[in-house]
Each structure stands twice: as C-alpha cells, then as structure tokens.
Design a protein around this motif. Sequence first.
Motif, PDB file in Angstrom:
ATOM      1  N   LEU A 183       0.734  -1.264   0.041  1.00 46.42           N
ATOM      2  CA  LEU A 183      -0.244   0.017   0.066  1.00 46.42           C
ATOM      3  C   LEU A 183       0.874   1.394  -0.034  1.00 46.42           C
ATOM      4  CD1 LEU A 183      -2.914  -1.066   2.555  1.00 46.42           C
ATOM      5  CD2 LEU A 183      -2.843  -1.112   0.144  1.00 46.42           C
ATOM      6  N   TYR A 184       2.146   1.238   0.317  1.00 51.52           N
ATOM      7  CA  TYR A 184       3.124   2.223   0.159  1.00 51.52           C
ATOM      8  C   TYR A 184       2.847   3.383  -1.014  1.00 51.52           C
ATOM      9  CZ  TYR A 184       5.505   0.638   4.367  1.00 51.52           C
ATOM     10  OH  TYR A 184       5.605   0.183   5.586  1.00 51.52           O
ATOM     11  N   PRO A 185       2.934   2.679  -2.288  1.00 50.71           N
ATOM     12  CA  PRO A 185       2.588   3.752  -3.166  1.00 50.71           C
ATOM     13  C   PRO A 185       1.390   4.586  -3.224  1.00 50.71           C
ATOM     14  CG  PRO A 185       3.557   1.434  -3.876  1.00 50.71           C
ATOM     15  CD  PRO A 185       3.157   1.271  -2.551  1.00 50.71           C
ATOM     16  N   THR A 186       0.416   3.713  -2.946  1.00 56.82           N
ATOM     17  CA  THR A 186      -1.098   4.298  -2.887  1.00 56.82           C
ATOM     18  C   THR A 186      -1.166   5.547  -1.692  1.00 56.82           C
ATOM     19  OG1 THR A 186      -1.879   2.313  -3.374  1.00 56.82           O
ATOM     20  CG2 THR A 186      -3.505   3.851  -2.242  1.00 56.82           C
ATOM     21  N   TRP A 187      -0.499   5.042  -0.505  1.00 59.02           N
ATOM     22  CA  TRP A 187      -0.668   6.051   0.471  1.00 59.02           C
ATOM     23  C   TRP A 187       0.473   7.335  -0.035  1.00 59.02           C
ATOM     24  CZ3 TRP A 187      -0.175   1.805   4.808  1.00 59.02           C
ATOM     25  CH2 TRP A 187      -1.474   1.488   5.076  1.00 59.02           C
ATOM     26  N   VAL A 188       1.489   7.221  -0.478  1.00 62.61           N
ATOM     27  CA  VAL A 188       2.208   8.125  -0.686  1.00 62.61           C
ATOM     28  C   VAL A 188       1.668   9.184  -1.777  1.00 62.61           C
ATOM     29  CG1 VAL A 188       4.181   8.779  -2.495  1.00 62.61           C
ATOM     30  CG2 VAL A 188       4.547   7.103  -0.833  1.00 62.61           C
ATOM     31  N   ARG A 189       0.888   8.698  -2.652  1.00 60.75           N
ATOM     32  CA  ARG A 189      -0.073   9.539  -3.685  1.00 60.75           C
ATOM     33  C   ARG A 189      -1.197  10.190  -2.830  1.00 60.75           C
ATOM     34  NH1 ARG A 189       0.521   5.040  -7.043  1.00 60.75           N
ATOM     35  NH2 ARG A 189      -1.720   4.462  -6.504  1.00 60.75           N
ATOM     36  N   GLU A 190      -2.190   9.513  -1.973  1.00 61.07           N
ATOM     37  CA  GLU A 190      -3.053   9.874  -1.296  1.00 61.07           C
ATOM     38  C   GLU A 190      -2.676  11.000  -0.211  1.00 61.07           C
ATOM     39  OE1 GLU A 190      -6.069   6.917   0.043  1.00 61.07           O
ATOM     40  OE2 GLU A 190      -6.176   6.089  -1.828  1.00 61.07           O
ATOM     41  N   TRP A 191      -1.789  10.556   0.516  1.00 56.23           N
ATOM     42  CA  TRP A 191      -1.255  11.285   1.497  1.00 56.23           C
ATOM     43  C   TRP A 191      -0.374  12.351   1.326  1.00 56.23           C
ATOM     44  CZ3 TRP A 191      -0.722   6.511   5.164  1.00 56.23           C
ATOM     45  CH2 TRP A 191      -2.138   6.036   5.613  1.00 56.23           C
ATOM     46  N   ASN A 192       0.110  12.515   0.096  1.00 49.59           N
ATOM     47  CA  ASN A 192       1.148  13.421  -0.232  1.00 49.59           C
ATOM     48  C   ASN A 192       2.218  13.374   0.556  1.00 49.59           C
ATOM     49  OD1 ASN A 192       2.211  15.577  -1.751  1.00 49.59           O
ATOM     50  ND2 ASN A 192       1.444  17.241  -0.436  1.00 49.59           N
ATOM     51  N   THR A 193       2.878  12.010   0.898  1.00 49.82           N
ATOM     52  CA  THR A 193       4.018  11.775   1.668  1.00 49.82           C
ATOM     53  C   THR A 193       5.180  11.220   0.860  1.00 49.82           C
ATOM     54  OG1 THR A 193       4.840  10.987   3.713  1.00 49.82           O
ATOM     55  CG2 THR A 193       3.156   9.631   2.570  1.00 49.82           C
ATOM     56  N   THR A 194       6.122  10.652   1.456  1.00 46.62           N
ATOM     57  CA  THR A 194       7.326  10.019   0.708  1.00 46.62           C
ATOM     58  C   THR A 194       7.385   8.543   1.032  1.00 46.62           C
ATOM     59  OG1 THR A 194       8.685  10.604   2.136  1.00 46.62           O
ATOM     60  CG2 THR A 194       8.240  12.523   0.442  1.00 46.62           C
ATOM     61  N   PHE A 195       8.372   8.121   0.025  1.00 46.46           N
ATOM     62  CA  PHE A 195       8.756   6.680   0.739  1.00 46.46           C
ATOM     63  C   PHE A 195       9.466   6.466   1.797  1.00 46.46           C
ATOM     64  CE2 PHE A 195       7.350   5.483  -3.765  1.00 46.46           C
ATOM     65  CZ  PHE A 195       6.696   4.334  -3.445  1.00 46.46           C
ATOM     66  N   GLY A 196      10.310   7.682   2.215  1.00 48.36           N
ATOM     67  CA  GLY A 196      11.167   7.841   3.126  1.00 48.36           C
ATOM     68  C   GLY A 196      10.296   7.979   4.549  1.00 48.36           C
TER      69      GLY A 196
END
Length: 566
Positions: free
Chosen positions: A86-99
Amino acid sequence: MGLPVNTRDEYGSDYEFLPGTVHLVDVDGALNVKKSENGDVILHPQPSSNVNDPLRWSKKKRSFQFGLVWFWAFMLATSINFAGPLYPTWVREWNTTFGMMGVSTALGFLFLGVGVCFIQPTGLKLGKQFCYNVCTLIIIVGCIMGAFSKNIGYFLAFKVLAGISAAPVDTLVEITSTDLFFQHERTSAFSSLILALYAGSFLGPVATGYIAGTIGWKWCYYIQIIIYVPLLVAQIFLMEDTTFKRAENEEEALEEGIMEQIKSIRSGEQQQRQQQPADSPEMKEFGDVEVASDSSSSQLSQTPYTWLQKRNWVHSEQGEERSWFCIFIRPVFMIPLPAVVWGGLVYGFQMCWLSLIVNTQARIYGSPPYNFSVESVGLTNVSVFVGNVFGMFYGGQFVDWFTVQMARRNKGILEPEHRLHAMLVPTLINAAGILAYGLGSYYQAHWAVSVIIGQGFMGFAMSSSGAICLVYPVECYEKLTSEALVLMLFMRNMISVGFNFGITPWITSQGLKGATWVMFGLSLAINGSYLVFTFWGKDIRRLTKPWYGKISDPLFGEFLRQKKRK
C-alpha cells in the motif's frame, strides 16, 4: 548441590560438565529418569509432581495451547507488516514520501523493541495470559484508528500501537514454548514461532494486495478487526496460562542424579538395586510422558485449577516473587555473555533482510520493467513464505533430530554447540538469496530470479538461522532463558529500527547494486560468525561460568531496588 566437574571412568577421559552440557540420551537404556516415548531421550526439564505443571498435560492439550499462541503471534506479525504493497497508494493519497513510509516501519519496530522490555516483567508477574489479552485489545483499537487514517500521522499512531501490542511475540511466546515443550523439542517450537512471525510478515502483504485491489485498503483493517474479536473471545474462554515455577537448581540435581546412577551401573550396584523393586519409584503415565511419583518432592500434587480460575486474566500464584524492577533490569546482566549477544546480533540481521524486502518490493516490482499491480506485488511474498516453511523444517525438526544424533555419538551428552553445525546451510543460502534479489532486480532479470530464488532463499535462511541462534544461548544459560530472550529480541528490534531508518537513503545514495554487495558481505560475516562458537563455544562457556553462576541467583538485581529505597 554441586555437579561433578569432571568424569573419568565413565567416558574414558576427563569430561567437563559446564552450563549447557547435559545428558540428553540414555544410550544404555538403564537410567531411572523420565524419558520420551521412544524411551531413550531424557526429558529436560523433568515434569514435576504438581498436577498444574504444563509439562504434565497431554500432548494434545499442549499442542492446542501452543496453537492458540501461534495463531495469535501470526496475526500480530501480520498487523505490523501487512502494509508494504500500500505504500505507493498512500504516498499519492497522503502526499508523503517513501522515506516517511520507511520511518513508519522503523517506528513500529522501535515500540516493538521497547515494549519487549516492559511486557516481559509484566507477564512474569501477572501471567502471560494477561499480556496476550490486553495486547489483543490494544491492536483492535489500533486497527480502528488505522481504518480512519487520513494522513501519515494516523498511520504512525497505528504503528506505535501495533508495535506495543506485538511485543509479546518477541518474548512471551518464546517463553510459553519453553513452558510447554522439552529441550529436545525446543528448536522445533522456536522455528514454528519464527514461521508464525514470517508467515504473518509475508502472507499479510499478499492478502493486502488482493483486498486493496478489490474492496479498498480500509478493509485491510476491517478484516483484521473481524478476526481479532473472536480471537479475543477464544483467548478468554480457552487459553490457559502456562507459567509454572520449578525448583531451583533442578537441572543440576538431575545431572547429579544421572551421574550417581552411571557410577552405580558401572560398579554393579544397579544390579542389586534392580533386585529390590520396592525401592523403585512407582511409574504413572500422564498423557504421553512417564512421570515418577515422588512423595518427597517439594512440588507435591495440588488441586487442579478450576475452570473459573483458568479464566482469570491475572495469574500471580505461579508468578515471580521478585520485584518488577528486578525482572526489568536483569537482561542487562546478560551483556557479558558472548553467546547471548551473538544470538541477538544474528537474529537482528535476519530482520534486516525482512526489512529489505518490505521496503523495496513495491518500488522494484511496481516500476518498469515489471510494472506489477498491487495484487501482484503482494503475491511475490508467497515465495518468501514457501522458503520460510522449508526453513522451519530444517531449523526445527531436522536440527532437533540432528542434535539427538550428535548426543548419541557423544555417549548421550549434548553440547549446545552441536546445533551450530547446521548453520552452514542457511549462511550460504542467505548470501546467495541477497545477490539474486538485489542484483536480479538491478539488472532487470526475469522476475523469477529475484522472487523465486532471491526471496525464497532468504525466507529459508531467515527462519532456520533464527531458530538456531535463539536456542543456542538459551541452552548455554538455561536458568536465564527469560533474560536471554529479552536481550536478544531487544537487540534484534533495535538493529531493525536502524536498518529501516537508513535503508531508503542508503539505497538512494549508493544504489541497489552497491547496497546489495555490502549486504552480501554482512550476511556472510554475521551468519558465518557461528564458526567462532562452533570451535570455541565451550571455552567461552567455561570462562563465563562464574558470572553465570552469580547472576543465576534469582535475587541478583534486587540490590538496585534496595539502594533506591535507601
């Protein structure tokens, strides 16, 4: 009661009995001790005369109670590691980073490691059942919070609660296995629990991929809640606490008794004793274990706990009499014991390989040339799980069988180092798996190279080497099992925390190829360090025997509380 330091006539040369050295096999079949069904493996520890002793339970009951703990551990491991796809999905939805997603993983392991230190003394004082029930409630609350996540902050809060609730997976479940199983079964029990850890860590993401791709990622939390609620009911009405206080110096007394019998056999006194059956202890069978009744035992049969007593959340009647603070501080005294530090170091790096997969699989397989869907990214974890299963059988049943065979060749005497010979296979396979995963992905080889060979090999090595490196220190310092496990698992989690914080910037800076070669070297060096203990482990146990004898005193450490009072 002291053990003989050396034995000459019985073995043809001096034989030194150090901490961890035990008679495991009755090679002549003449010893009057409690043994396994096949009649020659000596039970360590010996079941007591107390009817509430878990080792007197039938094999079916012990397996059922262990199964409840196993599934509980599996679910908590799932909760703390399910979210990778789910990390790629949440990076987009939450405007965050993989870091930041890597930071969330590290945060979960941080509270997992810190929680171990607090959960262990609480469980030993109030009962393991109390901790299991309370932590199930905590994870249910965490899943409710996760289902309503609107930004990375919610997920970080979930990770904190998941880490705290999963803390018993890293201490109490292993101690529960030592409550329920004998020494010759211990590696099998530990490897099963490690399989639960890895099965949850790798099958959880598989389920996550399919759930998120069909009905939405929020249902990953809802489904966990649906499982946890009936699990909590099962814990309340079916789980029994396995805490049981055994006599001090029990193992020393057993070894001394065995040595006396061996001397009697050699001198012919055993034959005279056999002619006097009235002097022999009456044998009664409880489940699948023969137990000698002993009217002089300090642990005479007591009234069995009632059904309502078993349902209590708090079980202090068999709990520790020492202060909570004393139990909390005692793992620190294990630091001078190299075998324990080694076990924590090796097990910690197994979690690094787990974190490597969790933190990189979505970026590798979700990008060209693979372009896997969320479901397919999760499905790659099946390979690791299959490797875990094979590793469980190798590191568990095979190593237990191998150890018994080594003891038979050694005139029935087990040295803890016997288990370490089995570390060669996972050492080589893990290094090969890291290369296949990292370099296979870097050179964009067919996905089967990194998935089947890379992840499969690492899965095998993680579960097999984890069981071996945990059991070895426990066998070396049997009286300090709880303290040793806490220190090793705390080290494991702190290593994992550091690795999770650093892996994303490390790979970004050095590149996947360079990082892979460094991890390959680390794998060979860390796992291959078993050779030090294979050759010099007994010498190390000899050097640490005085310190082990000192801290084995259950009240060692209470002086800290006394000073505080003053």
